[in-house]
Every structure is written in structure tokens, then in C-alpha cells.
Enzyme design. Sequence first.
Site, PDB file in Angstrom:
ATOM      1  N   TYR A  58       0.822  -1.213   0.000  1.00  0.00           N
ATOM      2  CA  TYR A  58       0.000   0.000   0.000  1.00  0.00           C
ATOM      3  C   TYR A  58       0.857   1.264   0.000  1.00  0.00           C
ATOM      4  CZ  TYR A  58      -3.761  -3.207   1.481  1.00  0.00           C
ATOM      5  OH  TYR A  58      -4.656  -4.245   1.573  1.00  0.00           O
ATOM      6  N   HIS A 114       0.493 -11.648   1.636  1.00  0.00           N
ATOM      7  CA  HIS A 114      -0.588 -10.878   1.010  1.00  0.00           C
ATOM      8  C   HIS A 114      -1.390 -11.696  -0.013  1.00  0.00           C
ATOM      9  CE1 HIS A 114      -1.669  -6.428   0.036  1.00  0.00           C
ATOM     10  NE2 HIS A 114      -2.722  -7.200  -0.130  1.00  0.00           N
TER      11      HIS A 114
END
Length: 266
Positions: A58, A114
Site C-alpha cells: 500500500y 498478502h
Amino acid sequence: MSTDNSSDYTRPSVPLHNGPQMPLLGFGTWQIPNEEAAAATGFALEAGYRHVDTATGYGNETGVGKAIAASGLARDSVFVTTKMPPDHVGRERQTLEESLTKLGLDRVDLWLVHWPPNKQATPQAWEQFVRAQQDGLATSIGVSNYSIEQIDELIAATGVAPAVNQIKWGPGLFDQAVLDGLSERGVVLEGYSPLRVTPLDDPTLVEIAAAHDATTAQVIIAWHVRHGIVVIPKSSRQERIVANAAGVRVELSDDEVARIDKLSTV
Ligand SMILES: NC(=O)c1ccc[n+]([C@@H]2O[C@H](COP(=O)([O-])OP(=O)(O)OC[C@H]3O[C@@H](n4cnc5c(N)ncnc54)[C@H](OP(=O)(O)O)[C@@H]3O)[C@@H](O)[C@H]2O)c1
């Protein structure tokens, strides 16, 4: 905002199999640029969120960390999750250390793979996660976007089940078999994109929301909480950040939960 007023939002939590409690409500930060992450995360902490979800991918861990530091909250009162990109296999420890530096923390509460690297379970990466946990850099470890079969591969290889599987979830994706399969393995379901999965103008949600004088976003959040599923809504707008958190206080009846379950299209 210098003291922890033990907001109600922290109260609903779920125990992870290795002991810690994970707040069911968290603040999602995907697509919040680093320059805006400190302000948005600050709004969330001020509103009573005590759980923040970020990721190396992110690019906003520095901003998130700034907000945590500025909040003055005790480290143990904020649950912080970050995630390792799947293409960082082979440099797991370095990735976590970089996350910790950016966050300004000496440990995260939860570190996730992830995505399955190359769509594979990848037990060798999971072994590194287990080691990082043993070394105290991550209090709990888990995965994201894994299938139950892939989780079984990790358990078979290491004897350690992920504490959490973070997957796309919401009324439209409700699947009791997935919920049960994870639960049988001691894995907590953490849902992501809760407000994207089902249209916020769905007539059933609109009707239930009206009955509670709530928004449909709040009803979706309440529905997750009733199922014991972790929910991490994102917003960059302070008014929505505050309003979404109040969804935790909406008390749905069994019948309303069952009606929302039926919105599933899977
Ligand atoms: N593990 C993974 O692969 C993965 C993938 C996706 C997401 N995630 C995590 O899950 C979190 C949540 O998922 P998400 O960000 O995809 O989606 P989300 O939280 O379901 O929805 C966010 C979107 O809804 C809007 N929104 C927020 N509150 C609203 C409200 N009350 N009424 C109407 N619209 C509202 C936001 O716009 P504004 O910001 O303008 O309010 C934004 O466009 C992410 O932030 C991230 O932390 C993880």
C-alpha cells in the site's frame, strides 16, 4: 486524543489461536496515499478504531505509523496488521524489518502473506513467518487470499496454522462452508472490501438499515460482527470513518442476519 478512552468499538474481538484478541473492527487503508494516511488513520483512532490494516504494497506504512505515534495510545491498545507482497519470497525478514521501520514499531500484531506467491501455498515462506513470530517481530502470523487447500498445505508442512485468512467477503460472498472450514482449522476469517462486495443500495439492506435508523454500510459492518468475522472498512472521509465504526453498535436480529446471509450469490 492523547488518552485511550476504551471505546466500545474495541470491545467486540475474536481470540486468535495463539492467544491474542483481535478487534473485529479495523480500519482499512488500501488506496490511501502515504501523504494522506496519517490524517485518515488519525481520524480512525480518534473515532475509536483500535485496529489498522496496512501492507507493504500500500506504500503508506510511514503515514500509518505517524498516526499511531501521534495518537499517544499505548502500543498494546492498537492492533496493527501489515502484509508481505508475494514476490518478496526469499527476503521475508528484510521485508518485515522495513515495515517495522516505516511503522515505527518493534513488532506488528499480525503479519500476513498478502497473496499466495505464484498462486502456490509456498511453505518455505510460511517457515520464515513462523521464525519471525518466534523472534517476536510479529505477535501473530497469517495469510490472505489463500484457499483452504493451500492453508492445509502450510499446516502439513510446518504444523502451524495461520491465525487469520484475510479474504474478500461481504453479504454477496457469504459462504458458510468457507467460514466453517476456516473455523475447523482454528483460522479466523478476516473480510476485506466489505462495502464493495454488495451494492449499498441493495433493497434488503436498505430495509434493514431503515429499521435501525442506520446506513447500509453500518448494517454490513454489524452483520460481520454478528458472524464473528473481522471487518476492515476503508474511507478517506472523516464523517464516513466515524459513521462506519458506529455499525458495530447496530444490533441485528437473527432473522435479519439470515436475510442478509441469503444475499450471497456464491
Ligand atoms: N488482502 C487483500 O488482498 C486486500 C484487498 C483489498 C482490500 N484489503 C483491505 O481491506 C480494506 C477494505 O477494503 P476496500 O478498501 O477494498 O473496500 P471497502 O472498505 O469495502 O470500501 C471502500 C470504498 O467504499 C467507500 N466508502 C467507505 N465508507 C462508505 C460509506 N459509509 N458509504 C459509501 N461509501 C463508502 C470508500 O470511499 P471513500 O474513501 O471516499 O469514503 C471506498 O471507495 C482495504 O482498505 C485494505 O486494508 C485487502
